[in-house]
Design an enzyme around this catalytic site. Structure first.
Site, short mmCIF file in Angstrom:
data_model
loop_
_atom_site.label_atom_id
_atom_site.label_comp_id
_atom_site.label_asym_id
_atom_site.label_seq_id
_atom_site.Cartn_x
_atom_site.Cartn_y
_atom_site.Cartn_z
N LYS A 175 5.03 7.28 3.02
CA LYS A 175 4.76 5.79 3.31
C LYS A 175 5.13 5.02 1.57
O LYS A 175 6.15 4.24 2.01
CB LYS A 175 3.43 5.45 3.69
CG LYS A 175 3.10 3.73 3.50
CD LYS A 175 4.09 2.99 4.60
CE LYS A 175 4.13 1.41 4.40
NZ LYS A 175 3.14 0.89 4.42
N LYS A 244 2.35 -4.25 -5.13
CA LYS A 244 1.25 -3.42 -5.02
C LYS A 244 1.80 -1.80 -4.94
O LYS A 244 1.62 -0.96 -5.41
CB LYS A 244 0.20 -3.84 -4.28
CG LYS A 244 -1.00 -2.98 -4.22
CD LYS A 244 -1.13 -1.97 -2.64
CE LYS A 244 -1.12 -2.93 -1.65
NZ LYS A 244 -1.06 -2.12 -0.25
#
Length: 294
Positions: A175, A244
């Site tokens: 991911k 992030k």
């Protein structure tokens, strides 16, 4: 479906709320849900979701518990915090973390839960809010074979592409690499748009034409369309979240000894966009950095 009698869901934000709704509607199982915002779970009652007052209540009711929270700090709070999952789970349960966090925290959580005889899988999601709405997310899963097969029917309620990537943490690895590639592509698309428009090509035609050639990509068609229109939503994956995730990816790169220069450059663009006040907007808004120089 599997033998789970009741499912739990923790984290009902922009992505999690939609995922939880699809889980309830498509699984045919009772779903008990909790969010730190007390208004979120009751909003799903119309879809058959039962609100819970706490993480403890979810742990008491559910056989398989899904969670989708903003990042590593929230994962730690949900699992290790006072009255968190670790303090309330029971042997035989399964926890599935669908957050985009770090490989390290996933493996730390898995080890702690294993001591309580609770199974764990990391299953972060991709493709954004429209796919969460439609139940067509791409989900990369890190888990043992047995755990993967146990949770697969429920993941299929939320996603269309479910990939078993190996052991715990591997779903998160893939991911993070997916997002790293997307953010690098968005940076390149912003530069291509600026060059083409300054050279005289109409803004509305740049990516329409480029998408017919070998430079075509999912990022061009999805993210580039926002640069073409100048429409940057504030209810989709914001630049602050992009930063992030890219920071997590670069931390992983450092851990394995890769100097990811292109990703580092993309990170500087995201940081500058936040400095300019665009952090709440969808990531293609980094084009505003270059557009402002015109």
């Amino acid at each position: 479906m599997s033998e789970a009698r009741t499912l739990g869901f923790i984290g009902l934000g922009v992505m999690g709320g939609r995922m939880c709704r699809n889980l309830r509607q498509k699984s045919g199982k009772p779903v008990v849900a909790f969010d730190v915002d007390p208004a979120k779970a009751p909003a799903l009652e119309a879809h058959g979701v039962t609100p819970a007052a706490s993480i403890k209540d979810v742990a008491a009711a559910a056989d398989i518990i899904f969670m989708c929270v903003p990042g590593e700090p929230q994962v730690r709070e949900v699992v290790f915090g006072d009255d968190g999952l670790l303090a309330n789970v029971r042997a035989g349960q399964t926890v599935v973390d669908m957050t985009t966090a770090t490989v390290e925290v996933n493996r730390e959580v898995a080890a702690a839960l294993a001591e309580r005889q609770v199974d764990f899988a990391d299953a972060p999601v991709a493709r954004g809010v429209p796919a969460a709405e439609n139940g067509t997310l791409a989900i990369t899963v890190g888990a043992s074979d047995d755990v993967f097969q146990r949770i697969l029917p429920y993941l299929e309620c939320m996603g269309a592409e479910i990939s078993h990537c190996g052991g715990v943490g591997n779903g998160q690895v893939l991911k993070l690499m997916n997002n790293m590639l997307i953010f690098q592509n968005v940076t390149a698309l912003a530069e291509a748009m600026a060059i083409a428009t300054r050279a005289g090509v109409d803004r509305s035609k740049v990516f329409e034409i480029l998408s017919k050639g070998s430079g075509d990509s999912y990022a061009m068609r999805k993210h580039g369309s926002h640069m073409a229109t100048g429409d940057y939503p504030d209810d989709q994956f914001p630049i602050t979240y992009s930063l992030k995730d890219l920071t997590y990816a670069l931390s992983l790169a450092d851990t394995v000894g890769v100097d990811a220069q292109a990703a580092k450059y993309a990170k500087t663009r995201l940081e500058k966009a936040i400095e300019k006040g665009y952090g709440h907007l969808y990531s293609p808004a980094i084009y505003k950095l270059i557009e402002a120089d015109e």
